[in-house]
Design a protein around this motif. Structure first.
Motif, PDB file in Angstrom:
ATOM      1  N   GLU A  20       0.860  -1.182   0.000  1.00 11.68           N
ATOM      2  CA  GLU A  20       0.000   0.000   0.000  1.00 11.68           C
ATOM      3  C   GLU A  20       0.897   1.232   0.000  1.00 11.68           C
ATOM      4  OE1 GLU A  20      -3.863   0.676   2.343  1.00 11.68           O
ATOM      5  OE2 GLU A  20      -2.326   1.732   3.510  1.00 11.68           O
ATOM      6  N   TYR A  21       0.659   2.103  -0.969  1.00 10.46           N
ATOM      7  CA  TYR A  21       1.429   3.341  -1.109  1.00 10.46           C
ATOM      8  C   TYR A  21       0.547   4.506  -0.678  1.00 10.46           C
ATOM      9  CZ  TYR A  21       4.478   0.487  -4.014  1.00 10.46           C
ATOM     10  OH  TYR A  21       5.312  -0.498  -4.463  1.00 10.46           O
ATOM     11  N   THR A  22       1.069   5.348   0.204  1.00 13.73           N
ATOM     12  CA  THR A  22       0.374   6.560   0.596  1.00 13.73           C
ATOM     13  C   THR A  22       1.056   7.724  -0.110  1.00 13.73           C
ATOM     14  OG1 THR A  22      -0.180   5.625   2.751  1.00 13.73           O
ATOM     15  CG2 THR A  22      -0.332   8.027   2.534  1.00 13.73           C
ATOM     16  N   LEU A  23       0.274   8.469  -0.882  1.00  8.96           N
ATOM     17  CA  LEU A  23       0.804   9.567  -1.680  1.00  8.96           C
ATOM     18  C   LEU A  23       0.496  10.912  -1.034  1.00  8.96           C
ATOM     19  CD1 LEU A  23      -0.207   8.240  -5.208  1.00  8.96           C
ATOM     20  CD2 LEU A  23       1.871   7.795  -3.917  1.00  8.96           C
ATOM     21  N   SER A  24       1.211  11.937  -1.465  1.00  6.02           N
ATOM     22  CA  SER A  24       1.082  13.264  -0.864  1.00  6.02           C
ATOM     23  C   SER A  24      -0.179  14.014  -1.280  1.00  6.02           C
ATOM     24  CB  SER A  24       2.306  14.113  -1.198  1.00  6.02           C
ATOM     25  OG  SER A  24       2.453  14.241  -2.605  1.00  6.02           O
ATOM     26  N   LEU A  25      -0.771  13.615  -2.402  1.00  5.51           N
ATOM     27  CA  LEU A  25      -1.968  14.302  -2.905  1.00  5.51           C
ATOM     28  C   LEU A  25      -3.043  13.289  -3.282  1.00  5.51           C
ATOM     29  CD1 LEU A  25      -0.184  16.788  -5.334  1.00  5.51           C
ATOM     30  CD2 LEU A  25      -1.180  17.340  -3.107  1.00  5.51           C
ATOM     31  N   PRO A  26      -4.308  13.684  -3.217  1.00  8.08           N
ATOM     32  CA  PRO A  26      -5.380  12.788  -3.659  1.00  8.08           C
ATOM     33  C   PRO A  26      -5.283  12.520  -5.164  1.00  8.08           C
ATOM     34  CG  PRO A  26      -6.269  14.672  -2.449  1.00  8.08           C
ATOM     35  CD  PRO A  26      -4.814  14.939  -2.681  1.00  8.08           C
ATOM     36  N   HIS A  27      -5.733  11.346  -5.572  1.00  5.94           N
ATOM     37  CA  HIS A  27      -5.720  10.973  -6.984  1.00  5.94           C
ATOM     38  C   HIS A  27      -6.781  11.763  -7.735  1.00  5.94           C
ATOM     39  CE1 HIS A  27      -3.748   7.752  -4.984  1.00  5.94           C
ATOM     40  NE2 HIS A  27      -4.812   7.026  -4.759  1.00  5.94           N
ATOM     41  N   GLU A  28      -6.360  12.524  -8.701  1.00  2.96           N
ATOM     42  CA  GLU A  28      -7.280  13.211  -9.597  1.00  2.96           C
ATOM     43  C   GLU A  28      -7.269  12.471 -10.928  1.00  2.96           C
ATOM     44  OE1 GLU A  28      -6.229  17.333  -9.753  1.00  2.96           O
ATOM     45  OE2 GLU A  28      -6.660  17.634  -7.630  1.00  2.96           O
ATOM     46  N   ARG A  29      -8.228  12.759 -11.782  1.00  2.39           N
ATOM     47  CA  ARG A  29      -8.389  12.030 -13.043  1.00  2.39           C
ATOM     48  C   ARG A  29      -7.122  12.068 -13.901  1.00  2.39           C
ATOM     49  NH1 ARG A  29     -12.965   9.179 -15.223  1.00  2.39           N
ATOM     50  NH2 ARG A  29     -13.613   9.523 -13.088  1.00  2.39           N
ATOM     51  N   ALA A  30      -6.442  13.211 -13.959  1.00  2.17           N
ATOM     52  CA  ALA A  30      -5.226  13.307 -14.773  1.00  2.17           C
ATOM     53  C   ALA A  30      -4.151  12.340 -14.276  1.00  2.17           C
ATOM     54  CB  ALA A  30      -4.689  14.734 -14.777  1.00  2.17           C
ATOM     55  N   PHE A  31      -4.020  12.196 -12.966  1.00  2.17           N
ATOM     56  CA  PHE A  31      -3.044  11.265 -12.397  1.00  2.17           C
ATOM     57  C   PHE A  31      -3.452   9.824 -12.697  1.00  2.17           C
ATOM     58  CE2 PHE A  31      -1.681   8.663  -8.690  1.00  2.17           C
ATOM     59  CZ  PHE A  31      -0.316   8.646  -8.974  1.00  2.17           C
ATOM     60  N   ILE A  32      -4.729   9.537 -12.563  1.00  2.00           N
ATOM     61  CA  ILE A  32      -5.225   8.186 -12.847  1.00  2.00           C
ATOM     62  C   ILE A  32      -4.944   7.824 -14.301  1.00  2.00           C
ATOM     63  CG2 ILE A  32      -7.326   6.780 -13.020  1.00  2.00           C
ATOM     64  CD1 ILE A  32      -8.370   8.497 -10.581  1.00  2.00           C
TER      65      ILE A  32
END
Length: 98
Positions: A20-32
């Protein structure tokens, strides 16, 4: 986008490893969509959109749009698989391809 924390969830006798990876920002559509460039992207439009990226022979990545965590199931885990994924994740914040 930075990876803040990586937690090993499970290591199975058949070589499957779950992280499980915890990232600094929430996933937005562009990142997905960026994540999807590394494999087959599927987005399921629920109240909170769920997505998964499958890279055959390497990993299955799952997450929820708006969340900060990614769950990754590595098949026959090898460190280069994880490093390739990490490089791809970090490339998003640099605006590049990995």
């Amino acid at each position: 986008m930075e990876i803040l924390f990586v937690q090993s969830k499970e290591e199975c006798i058949d070589g499957v490893t779950v992280r499980e990876y915890t990232l600094s920002l929430p996933h937005e559509r562009a990142f997905i969509e960026h994540l999807g460039r590394d494999g087959k992207l599927e987005i399921f439009e629920f109240a909170k959109p769920f997505f998964r990226v499958t890279k055959p022979g390497s990993y299955l990545l799952k997450g929820v749009e708006g969340s900060t965590t990614l769950n990754v199931v590595y098949s026959r885990f090898q460190e280069h698989q994880e490093q390739d994924l990490v490089t791809h994740i970090l490339a998003f914040s640099k605006g590049g391809e990995a």
